[in-house]
Design a protein around this motif. Structure first.
Motif, PDB file in Angstrom:
ATOM      1  N   ALA A  25      42.352  76.623  45.589  1.00 12.94           N
ATOM      2  CA  ALA A  25      41.724  76.530  46.910  1.00 12.94           C
ATOM      3  C   ALA A  25      41.057  77.803  47.401  1.00 12.94           C
ATOM      4  O   ALA A  25      40.226  77.734  48.295  1.00 12.94           O
ATOM      5  CB  ALA A  25      42.766  76.068  47.929  1.00 12.94           C
ATOM      6  N   THR A  26      41.374  78.967  46.858  1.00 12.38           N
ATOM      7  CA  THR A  26      40.743  80.185  47.366  1.00 12.38           C
ATOM      8  C   THR A  26      39.235  80.170  47.150  1.00 12.38           C
ATOM      9  O   THR A  26      38.490  80.779  47.898  1.00 12.38           O
ATOM     10  CB  THR A  26      41.332  81.447  46.710  1.00 12.38           C
ATOM     11  OG1 THR A  26      41.234  81.330  45.292  1.00 12.38           O
ATOM     12  CG2 THR A  26      42.760  81.653  47.124  1.00 12.38           C
ATOM     13  N   THR A  27      38.770  79.468  46.145  1.00 14.42           N
ATOM     14  CA  THR A  27      37.331  79.346  45.898  1.00 14.42           C
ATOM     15  C   THR A  27      36.631  78.763  47.110  1.00 14.42           C
ATOM     16  O   THR A  27      35.493  79.059  47.393  1.00 14.42           O
ATOM     17  CB  THR A  27      37.087  78.430  44.679  1.00 14.42           C
ATOM     18  OG1 THR A  27      37.741  79.008  43.568  1.00 14.42           O
ATOM     19  CG2 THR A  27      35.613  78.294  44.384  1.00 14.42           C
ATOM     20  N   TYR A  28      37.311  77.938  47.839  1.00 16.97           N
ATOM     21  CA  TYR A  28      36.714  77.222  48.957  1.00 16.97           C
ATOM     22  C   TYR A  28      37.023  77.827  50.312  1.00 16.97           C
ATOM     23  O   TYR A  28      36.812  77.194  51.325  1.00 16.97           O
ATOM     24  CB  TYR A  28      37.139  75.760  48.906  1.00 16.97           C
ATOM     25  CG  TYR A  28      36.696  75.143  47.627  1.00 16.97           C
ATOM     26  CD1 TYR A  28      35.352  74.932  47.386  1.00 16.97           C
ATOM     27  CD2 TYR A  28      37.594  74.843  46.630  1.00 16.97           C
ATOM     28  CE1 TYR A  28      34.910  74.410  46.192  1.00 16.97           C
ATOM     29  CE2 TYR A  28      37.167  74.313  45.428  1.00 16.97           C
ATOM     30  CZ  TYR A  28      35.826  74.100  45.228  1.00 16.97           C
ATOM     31  OH  TYR A  28      35.390  73.588  44.038  1.00 16.97           O
ATOM     32  N   ALA A  49      29.902  65.862  58.016  1.00 13.92           N
ATOM     33  CA  ALA A  49      29.539  64.476  57.733  1.00 13.92           C
ATOM     34  C   ALA A  49      29.570  64.135  56.245  1.00 13.92           C
ATOM     35  O   ALA A  49      29.653  62.959  55.892  1.00 13.92           O
ATOM     36  CB  ALA A  49      28.144  64.184  58.292  1.00 13.92           C
ATOM     37  N   ASP A  50      29.489  65.133  55.350  1.00  9.05           N
ATOM     38  CA  ASP A  50      29.493  64.896  53.907  1.00  9.05           C
ATOM     39  C   ASP A  50      29.931  66.180  53.213  1.00  9.05           C
ATOM     40  O   ASP A  50      29.690  67.273  53.725  1.00  9.05           O
ATOM     41  CB  ASP A  50      28.089  64.477  53.421  1.00  9.05           C
ATOM     42  CG  ASP A  50      28.095  63.995  51.981  1.00  9.05           C
ATOM     43  OD1 ASP A  50      28.970  63.177  51.620  1.00  9.05           O
ATOM     44  OD2 ASP A  50      27.224  64.424  51.204  1.00  9.05           O
ATOM     45  N   ILE A  51      30.568  66.042  52.039  1.00  7.48           N
ATOM     46  CA  ILE A  51      31.045  67.206  51.286  1.00  7.48           C
ATOM     47  C   ILE A  51      30.744  67.053  49.797  1.00  7.48           C
ATOM     48  O   ILE A  51      30.571  65.941  49.296  1.00  7.48           O
ATOM     49  CB  ILE A  51      32.560  67.426  51.463  1.00  7.48           C
ATOM     50  CG1 ILE A  51      33.346  66.157  51.100  1.00  7.48           C
ATOM     51  CG2 ILE A  51      32.873  67.903  52.874  1.00  7.48           C
ATOM     52  CD1 ILE A  51      34.854  66.315  51.101  1.00  7.48           C
ATOM     53  N   GLY A  58      31.518  75.051  47.262  1.00  6.96           N
ATOM     54  CA  GLY A  58      31.392  73.773  47.941  1.00  6.96           C
ATOM     55  C   GLY A  58      30.223  73.782  48.890  1.00  6.96           C
ATOM     56  O   GLY A  58      29.681  74.836  49.239  1.00  6.96           O
ATOM     57  N   CYS A  59      29.818  72.600  49.308  1.00  6.66           N
ATOM     58  CA  CYS A  59      28.772  72.428  50.321  1.00  6.66           C
ATOM     59  C   CYS A  59      29.200  71.319  51.264  1.00  6.66           C
ATOM     60  O   CYS A  59      29.949  70.415  50.892  1.00  6.66           O
ATOM     61  CB  CYS A  59      27.437  72.045  49.690  1.00  6.66           C
ATOM     62  SG  CYS A  59      26.596  73.333  48.764  1.00  6.66           S
ATOM     63  N   TRP A  70      29.283  77.595  50.170  1.00  9.35           N
ATOM     64  CA  TRP A  70      30.091  78.790  49.966  1.00  9.35           C
ATOM     65  C   TRP A  70      30.551  78.836  48.518  1.00  9.35           C
ATOM     66  O   TRP A  70      30.512  77.841  47.816  1.00  9.35           O
ATOM     67  CB  TRP A  70      31.302  78.791  50.910  1.00  9.35           C
ATOM     68  CG  TRP A  70      32.171  77.585  50.751  1.00  9.35           C
ATOM     69  CD1 TRP A  70      33.268  77.470  49.952  1.00  9.35           C
ATOM     70  CD2 TRP A  70      31.995  76.312  51.378  1.00  9.35           C
ATOM     71  NE1 TRP A  70      33.788  76.195  50.049  1.00  9.35           N
ATOM     72  CE2 TRP A  70      33.032  75.471  50.916  1.00  9.35           C
ATOM     73  CE3 TRP A  70      31.079  75.798  52.291  1.00  9.35           C
ATOM     74  CZ2 TRP A  70      33.160  74.146  51.335  1.00  9.35           C
ATOM     75  CZ3 TRP A  70      31.200  74.481  52.697  1.00  9.35           C
ATOM     76  CH2 TRP A  70      32.247  73.673  52.225  1.00  9.35           C
ATOM     77  N   GLY A  71      30.970  80.030  48.066  1.00 12.92           N
ATOM     78  CA  GLY A  71      31.492  80.205  46.712  1.00 12.92           C
ATOM     79  C   GLY A  71      30.621  81.109  45.870  1.00 12.92           C
ATOM     80  O   GLY A  71      29.915  81.983  46.364  1.00 12.92           O
TER      81      GLY A  71
END
Length: 183
Positions: A25-28, A49-51, A58-59, A70-71
Motif C-alpha cells: 500500500a505505500t505505493t499508493y 468517481a473512478d479508480i 494509481g489514478c 500518483w506513484g
C-alpha cells in the motif's frame, strides 16, 4: 463500490467517495506497507468517481471530472508534465471532462465525456494511440477516435468500445505480442 487491482496492489473506492488500499500500500500513499486489509490514504481523497492502478501507482477520476495520479513516473505516467515520482496525488494536465481512467504498466488513458480518449506515459509499441512510440508526460489524443463509450487499458495496449448502442465495436492499439489487439 469499485475495486482496481494489479499484481500485488488493490484499491477500493468506497460508497463515500474515498479510497483505501491494501497489498503493498505505500505505493499508493497509504499509511502502512504490506497491509493485508484496507488502509486509508495518508492524504484523504474524497469525491472519487473512478479508480485504476498499475504496478507502481494509481489514478482516480473525481466527481468534478478531473484526473489525479500518483506513484512511479519514469515515463510520464502521472500526466503532470514531469517524470518526477509522487507519493501523493497530482492533477493530470489538460483533463477536465474525464469519466473513466485506466492504467497499464507504464501508461494511462482517460475516456472523456465527448467520446475521445487521451493517453499519457510510456509510448512503447504505440500504447498512446498517436501513431508513434514516443513517451508523453502530458495527455495526447488517440488518433481517429471520437465515439468511445468504454475503455480498457492492458499492460502495453488499450482498447475502446465504440459506436452507437446497437452497433458497438472494439478498437485496440499498442502491443500485440500475445494477440492482445484481437487481430
Amino acid at each position: 463500490v469499485q475495486l482496481a487491482a494489479f499484481d500485488s496492489f488493490v484499491l477500493a473506492r468506497r460508497s463515500t467517495g474515498g479510497i483505501a488500499a491494501w497489498g503493498d500500500a505505500t505505493t499508493y500513499g497509504a499509511t502502512t506497507s504490506g497491509a493485508d486489509s484496507p488502509v486509508p490514504f495518508s492524504t484523504p481523497l474524497t469525491g472519487i468517481a473512478d479508480i485504476a492502478v498499475n504496478d507502481d501507482g494509481g489514478c482516480a477520476v473525481t466527481t468534478g471530472r478531473r484526473v489525479l495520479c500518483w506513484g512511479y513516473n519514469q515515463y510520464g505516467e502521472l500526466g503532470d508534465g514531469t517524470t518526477t515520482s509522487r507519493a501523493g496525488p497530482r492533477e493530470v494536465v489538460g483533463l477536465d471532462d474525464a469519466i473513466e481512467v485506466g492504467m497499464g504498466r507504464s501508461h494511462a488513458c482517460a475516456l472523456r465525456a465527448g467520446g475521445t480518449i487521451r493517453c499519457w506515459g510510456g509510448g512503447a509499441e504505440g500504447a498512446l494511440g498517436r501513431g508513434s512510440t514516443a513517451n508523453s508526460s502530458t495527455p495526447v489524443d488517440v488518433v481517429g477516435l471520437s465515439d468511445a463509450v468504454d475503455l480498457y487499458v492492458g499492460e502495453y495496449h488499450t482498447c475502446a468500445l465504440r459506436g452507437p448502442a446497437l452497433a458497438r465495436f472494439v478498437t485496440c492499439w499498442g502491443d500485440n505480442l500475445v494477440a492482445s489487439l484481437g487481430l
